[in-house]
Motif scaffolding. Sequence first.
Motif, PDB file in Angstrom:
ATOM      1  N   LYS A 186       0.838  -1.191   0.000  1.00 42.50           N
ATOM      2  CA  LYS A 186       0.000   0.000   0.000  1.00 42.50           C
ATOM      3  C   LYS A 186       0.881   1.251   0.000  1.00 42.50           C
ATOM      4  O   LYS A 186       1.930   1.275   0.645  1.00 42.50           O
ATOM      5  N   VAL A 187       0.455   2.267  -0.715  1.00 41.82           N
ATOM      6  CA  VAL A 187       1.120   3.570  -0.711  1.00 41.82           C
ATOM      7  C   VAL A 187       0.083   4.605  -0.297  1.00 41.82           C
ATOM      8  O   VAL A 187      -0.961   4.744  -0.945  1.00 41.82           O
ATOM      9  N   GLY A 189      -1.976   4.340   2.060  1.00 37.93           N
ATOM     10  CA  GLY A 189      -3.217   3.652   2.366  1.00 37.93           C
ATOM     11  C   GLY A 189      -3.917   3.033   1.177  1.00 37.93           C
ATOM     12  O   GLY A 189      -4.925   2.335   1.332  1.00 37.93           O
ATOM     13  N   LYS A 190      -3.404   3.274  -0.042  1.00 42.12           N
ATOM     14  CA  LYS A 190      -4.037   2.739  -1.242  1.00 42.12           C
ATOM     15  C   LYS A 190      -3.276   1.503  -1.711  1.00 42.12           C
ATOM     16  O   LYS A 190      -2.060   1.551  -1.906  1.00 42.12           O
ATOM     17  N   LYS A 191      -4.004   0.416  -1.899  1.00 43.31           N
ATOM     18  CA  LYS A 191      -3.360  -0.823  -2.327  1.00 43.31           C
ATOM     19  C   LYS A 191      -2.946  -0.743  -3.789  1.00 43.31           C
ATOM     20  O   LYS A 191      -3.695  -0.264  -4.646  1.00 43.31           O
ATOM     21  N   ILE A 192      -1.696  -1.208  -4.058  1.00 45.53           N
ATOM     22  CA  ILE A 192      -1.241  -1.337  -5.444  1.00 45.53           C
ATOM     23  C   ILE A 192      -1.000  -2.821  -5.704  1.00 45.53           C
ATOM     24  O   ILE A 192      -1.630  -3.661  -5.086  1.00 45.53           O
ATOM     25  N   GLU A 193      -0.111  -3.176  -6.582  1.00 43.19           N
ATOM     26  CA  GLU A 193       0.125  -4.589  -6.899  1.00 43.19           C
ATOM     27  C   GLU A 193       0.723  -5.338  -5.707  1.00 43.19           C
ATOM     28  O   GLU A 193       1.394  -4.751  -4.862  1.00 43.19           O
ATOM     29  N   ASP A 194       0.473  -6.664  -5.674  1.00 42.13           N
ATOM     30  CA  ASP A 194       1.038  -7.495  -4.613  1.00 42.13           C
ATOM     31  C   ASP A 194       2.540  -7.681  -4.789  1.00 42.13           C
ATOM     32  O   ASP A 194       3.064  -7.647  -5.904  1.00 42.13           O
ATOM     33  N   GLU A 211       5.626   4.409  -9.538  1.00 41.49           N
ATOM     34  CA  GLU A 211       4.587   5.249 -10.135  1.00 41.49           C
ATOM     35  C   GLU A 211       3.608   5.766  -9.077  1.00 41.49           C
ATOM     36  O   GLU A 211       3.130   6.898  -9.169  1.00 41.49           O
ATOM     37  N   ALA A 212       3.353   4.950  -8.065  1.00 42.50           N
ATOM     38  CA  ALA A 212       2.477   5.392  -6.978  1.00 42.50           C
ATOM     39  C   ALA A 212       3.110   6.520  -6.181  1.00 42.50           C
ATOM     40  O   ALA A 212       2.416   7.343  -5.574  1.00 42.50           O
ATOM     41  N   LEU A 213       4.433   6.597  -6.202  1.00 43.77           N
ATOM     42  CA  LEU A 213       5.159   7.653  -5.498  1.00 43.77           C
ATOM     43  C   LEU A 213       5.520   8.816  -6.419  1.00 43.77           C
ATOM     44  O   LEU A 213       6.228   9.737  -6.024  1.00 43.77           O
ATOM     45  N   VAL A 226      18.285  -0.585 -12.526  1.00 52.63           N
ATOM     46  CA  VAL A 226      16.994   0.095 -12.440  1.00 52.63           C
ATOM     47  C   VAL A 226      17.229   1.463 -11.811  1.00 52.63           C
ATOM     48  O   VAL A 226      17.912   1.575 -10.784  1.00 52.63           O
ATOM     49  N   THR A 227      16.683   2.513 -12.424  1.00 50.38           N
ATOM     50  CA  THR A 227      16.834   3.856 -11.883  1.00 50.38           C
ATOM     51  C   THR A 227      15.453   4.448 -11.583  1.00 50.38           C
ATOM     52  O   THR A 227      14.494   4.206 -12.310  1.00 50.38           O
ATOM     53  N   LEU A 228      15.381   5.189 -10.484  1.00 56.16           N
ATOM     54  CA  LEU A 228      14.150   5.876 -10.112  1.00 56.16           C
ATOM     55  C   LEU A 228      14.467   7.376 -10.073  1.00 56.16           C
ATOM     56  O   LEU A 228      15.389   7.800  -9.402  1.00 56.16           O
ATOM     57  N   THR A 229      13.676   8.165 -10.810  1.00 54.23           N
ATOM     58  CA  THR A 229      13.899   9.610 -10.838  1.00 54.23           C
ATOM     59  C   THR A 229      12.603  10.354 -10.559  1.00 54.23           C
ATOM     60  O   THR A 229      11.504   9.848 -10.858  1.00 54.23           O
ATOM     61  N   LYS A 230      12.729  11.549 -10.007  1.00 55.66           N
ATOM     62  CA  LYS A 230      11.564  12.365  -9.693  1.00 55.66           C
ATOM     63  C   LYS A 230      11.073  13.045 -10.965  1.00 55.66           C
ATOM     64  O   LYS A 230      11.866  13.519 -11.781  1.00 55.66           O
TER      65      LYS A 230
END
Length: 233
Positions: A186-187, A189-194, A211-213, A226-230
């Motif tokens: 959950k992100v 409080g909202k559930k995303i993929e397991d 993507e939820a963030l 794997v890279t994560l960018t704002k």
Amino acid sequence: MSLTLDHVKLKSQVRLVGLHPVLVAATVALIERCYARGVNIVITQGLRTIAEQDALYAQGRTKPGQIVTNARGRTSYHNFGLAVDFALLLPNGSSVSWDTARDGDGDKVSDWQEVVKEAKTLGFEWGGDFKSIKDAPHFQMTFGLSTSALRQGYSLKESAVKAAYAVIDKLKEDEVVKRDVKVTVKVDGKKIEDGVLDEGVAYLPVRAVAEALGLTVGWDQVSKTVTLTKGAK
């Protein structure tokens, strides 16, 4: 150098030839389970001919070297395809080690003892438990038969072989179940993929979480990064 499971298994493939099929299954399972623990092994001996056994027996007796076995030809389970010897496969993928104190994966337990634990779980007897000459690299499955009985032509009982396969299959099933334990992600409080829980570690779907963030996911095929960018690209 990072070794794949296929690479590690290939190193032992030729030495599985001639083993009883249930020994092949158990040995492959041992290689796989050790790899999952971060310990790579290679099978250094499988089926041993009578001549090879006699030559080994002569070492330290009629030939130079130290005594390493009390078994003459036809008195070793190797001669009947029911035993294997192993060594630790080092990170370069070619060198091996018989250092029983080595802790290559840094978990405070010797790699050797990790292999022994997995082997016993699979139903192997360990040569390190022998009463006379200790044989630390040796594993065997006797199915209650002495080498004398094997020399006389007694074959393995079907029920014993089935029981050995059942142990191997059960361990594989347990690993699948362990990997398939779902965890809810959950992100805010909202559930995303397991996600998946494996040995107490939660593995989460990177893209869904990112993507939820509000993050953008990138993938570099060359460096396998794997890279994560704002923000969006």
